[in-house]
Write a protein that holds these residues in place. Sequence first.
Motif, PDB file in Angstrom:
ATOM      1  N   ASN A 349       2.137  -2.961 -17.932  1.00 22.54           N
ATOM      2  CA  ASN A 349       3.471  -3.429 -18.312  1.00 22.54           C
ATOM      3  C   ASN A 349       4.560  -2.958 -17.350  1.00 22.54           C
ATOM      4  O   ASN A 349       5.744  -3.228 -17.572  1.00 22.54           O
ATOM      5  N   GLU A 350       4.168  -2.253 -16.249  1.00 26.88           N
ATOM      6  CA  GLU A 350       5.155  -1.768 -15.282  1.00 26.88           C
ATOM      7  C   GLU A 350       4.881  -2.288 -13.874  1.00 26.88           C
ATOM      8  O   GLU A 350       5.407  -1.749 -12.906  1.00 26.88           O
ATOM      9  N   ILE A 351       4.036  -3.314 -13.749  1.00 27.52           N
ATOM     10  CA  ILE A 351       3.740  -3.861 -12.427  1.00 27.52           C
ATOM     11  C   ILE A 351       5.002  -4.493 -11.836  1.00 27.52           C
ATOM     12  O   ILE A 351       5.664  -5.316 -12.478  1.00 27.52           O
ATOM     13  N   GLY A 352       5.327  -4.083 -10.611  1.00 30.64           N
ATOM     14  CA  GLY A 352       6.545  -4.561  -9.960  1.00 30.64           C
ATOM     15  C   GLY A 352       7.768  -3.755 -10.298  1.00 30.64           C
ATOM     16  O   GLY A 352       8.830  -3.969  -9.710  1.00 30.64           O
ATOM     17  N   VAL A 353       7.654  -2.829 -11.250  1.00 40.84           N
ATOM     18  CA  VAL A 353       8.798  -2.000 -11.650  1.00 40.84           C
ATOM     19  C   VAL A 353       8.661  -0.585 -11.107  1.00 40.84           C
ATOM     20  O   VAL A 353       9.582  -0.039 -10.508  1.00 40.84           O
ATOM     21  N   SER A 354       7.494   0.030 -11.313  1.00 41.69           N
ATOM     22  CA  SER A 354       7.277   1.399 -10.836  1.00 41.69           C
ATOM     23  C   SER A 354       5.816   1.563 -10.441  1.00 41.69           C
ATOM     24  O   SER A 354       4.940   0.855 -10.951  1.00 41.69           O
ATOM     25  N   GLN A 355       5.593   2.484  -9.528  1.00 37.16           N
ATOM     26  CA  GLN A 355       4.244   2.788  -9.056  1.00 37.16           C
ATOM     27  C   GLN A 355       4.000   4.286  -9.141  1.00 37.16           C
ATOM     28  O   GLN A 355       4.938   5.089  -9.102  1.00 37.16           O
ATOM     29  N   VAL A 356       2.741   4.625  -9.243  1.00 33.76           N
ATOM     30  CA  VAL A 356       2.316   6.018  -9.274  1.00 33.76           C
ATOM     31  C   VAL A 356       1.381   6.245  -8.094  1.00 33.76           C
ATOM     32  O   VAL A 356       0.461   5.446  -7.864  1.00 33.76           O
ATOM     33  N   HIS A 357       1.612   7.326  -7.359  1.00 37.73           N
ATOM     34  CA  HIS A 357       0.719   7.681  -6.246  1.00 37.73           C
ATOM     35  C   HIS A 357      -0.123   8.875  -6.649  1.00 37.73           C
ATOM     36  O   HIS A 357       0.364   9.844  -7.239  1.00 37.73           O
ATOM     37  N   THR A 358      -1.410   8.779  -6.353  1.00 40.70           N
ATOM     38  CA  THR A 358      -2.317   9.896  -6.616  1.00 40.70           C
ATOM     39  C   THR A 358      -3.461   9.837  -5.623  1.00 40.70           C
ATOM     40  O   THR A 358      -3.633   8.854  -4.903  1.00 40.70           O
ATOM     41  N   ARG A 359      -4.230  10.881  -5.613  1.00 41.00           N
ATOM     42  CA  ARG A 359      -5.414  10.938  -4.756  1.00 41.00           C
ATOM     43  C   ARG A 359      -6.649  10.991  -5.663  1.00 41.00           C
ATOM     44  O   ARG A 359      -6.651  11.689  -6.683  1.00 41.00           O
ATOM     45  N   THR A 360      -7.697  10.277  -5.293  1.00 40.12           N
ATOM     46  CA  THR A 360      -8.866  10.158  -6.152  1.00 40.12           C
ATOM     47  C   THR A 360     -10.148  10.282  -5.337  1.00 40.12           C
ATOM     48  O   THR A 360     -10.163  10.058  -4.123  1.00 40.12           O
TER      49      THR A 360
END
Length: 505
Positions: A349-360
Amino acid sequence: MGLFEPSQPGLILCCQCSTPIQPNAANMCVNCIKVQANIVEEISTHNTLEVCQKCTRVLQPPNQWLAADLESKQLLAICLKRIKGLKKSLRLVDASFLWTEPHSKMVMVKIVVEKEIQAGTILRQNVIVNFVIQNHMCDDCHKAEAQDFWKAVVQVRQKTTHRKTFYYLEQLILKYNQHSMCTNVKAESGGVDFFFARDQEARKFLEFIQQVVPCRYITSKKLKSHDAHDNVYNYKHNLSIEIVPVCRENIVALPKRLAQSLGNLSQLCICIHVTNLITLIDPFTLHLGEVSANVYWREPFTAICTPNQLTQFVIIDVEVLSHSEISSGSGGTVSNRHMLADVYMSRPNEIGVSQVHTRTHLGHLLKPGDTVLAFDFRYSNVNHAILETMDASRIPDAIIVKKIFPNRVKRNRERNWKLRKLGISRDSVSNDGDYAEFLEELEEDPVMRSKVNIYADKRKTKDVGKGQVSSMDVDGEDNAEEFPKISLEEMLDDLNLEEADQTSG
């Protein structure tokens, strides 16, 4: 004449029937000797065999029950001891089974005996002895059939919200045939109880559990009765096993000293395997650490969240890191089965609004558009003692736990393999969901799959062989991404005794 023909041995007449015969000490032919001296007349040709209808053991008088398969040496020895009339004067030359129909409840033994009837005259005869199989019940099976009879109970418990560990333990018990000693198995709240007729069998089962899962145990016993004259005490023993509350795909927070002893791992790690050791991976460096049961109970740690607290994210971009970009750390083993990657993702529900960066550590599985389950630290209120002591800069926005494969209904429908079961209750809806997730973990993890026996489902295999196509595929379902499957080479043939009898007949 000059030439002499070789002399022929002379013939004599039998003293009973006047038949010409070679000379012998009895001066009688073989048929007359058998009539005059029947050495097998005292051998009983009809006997009985008492077989336990539960455990199929055979009674050896007076009260010993022995395991003996059909046409085995053990069964032949028991049969020979049950034959009456085999005196010391008779010499047993040979003994063998004659074939009988398996469901005839009959065993036929052919024996060959010989005896010296006169000086220098030895008579050999054979006789067929029939044994009728009678169904009985041995003492151990009598006790097992008695209501709530047991001498020792092993209570296996784990403090988790699911039962996937017990489904895995069930398959290990079936693979190594450890359930054969149990008189009863009951599913209880938080675990399973295994009942045994002897304390030694419970101890042996305890040793097996310690070899396959990290755990600890305590023992106790209760006096039921005693004989003061013979100094005999009757106890009921209780062995309580606690399995570590850490499961596969759990995010754990390690104590700082333990993380340093494992090769300076991050305090936030993911559990990837649970055998007799807990295998952890650092999702930021790919370093591995193994924790034994003794180490765990000295410095215990728990999961920071339950599977229900994980959130779905959609992968926006994946950047796989090269070996030069990976931090070497201060030591430890680096996983070769995983790839480190920087991932950008968003909630659906947040695509295009906010992103999260992480390492996996799942860089080898992920690509843009995939759906994953991750723990979102931004919107979570975690009450964890170790997490509160960590530096906030070392806590990421989110940690990815696993990839979600689409078409779960189709995945269950096309599963062409099955597992055997102990009969542990799975009546509740939550248990059914846990079992379905356990089956999916077997498909996704080859290391876990190699430790259990997987059997081919003949009904599903026949449908695939006929080329049947599911209705959803016909309707045009998107099959661009396939879910993990188990190859036929990894499956065992499931032997169905009824089908085998029909085939042989």
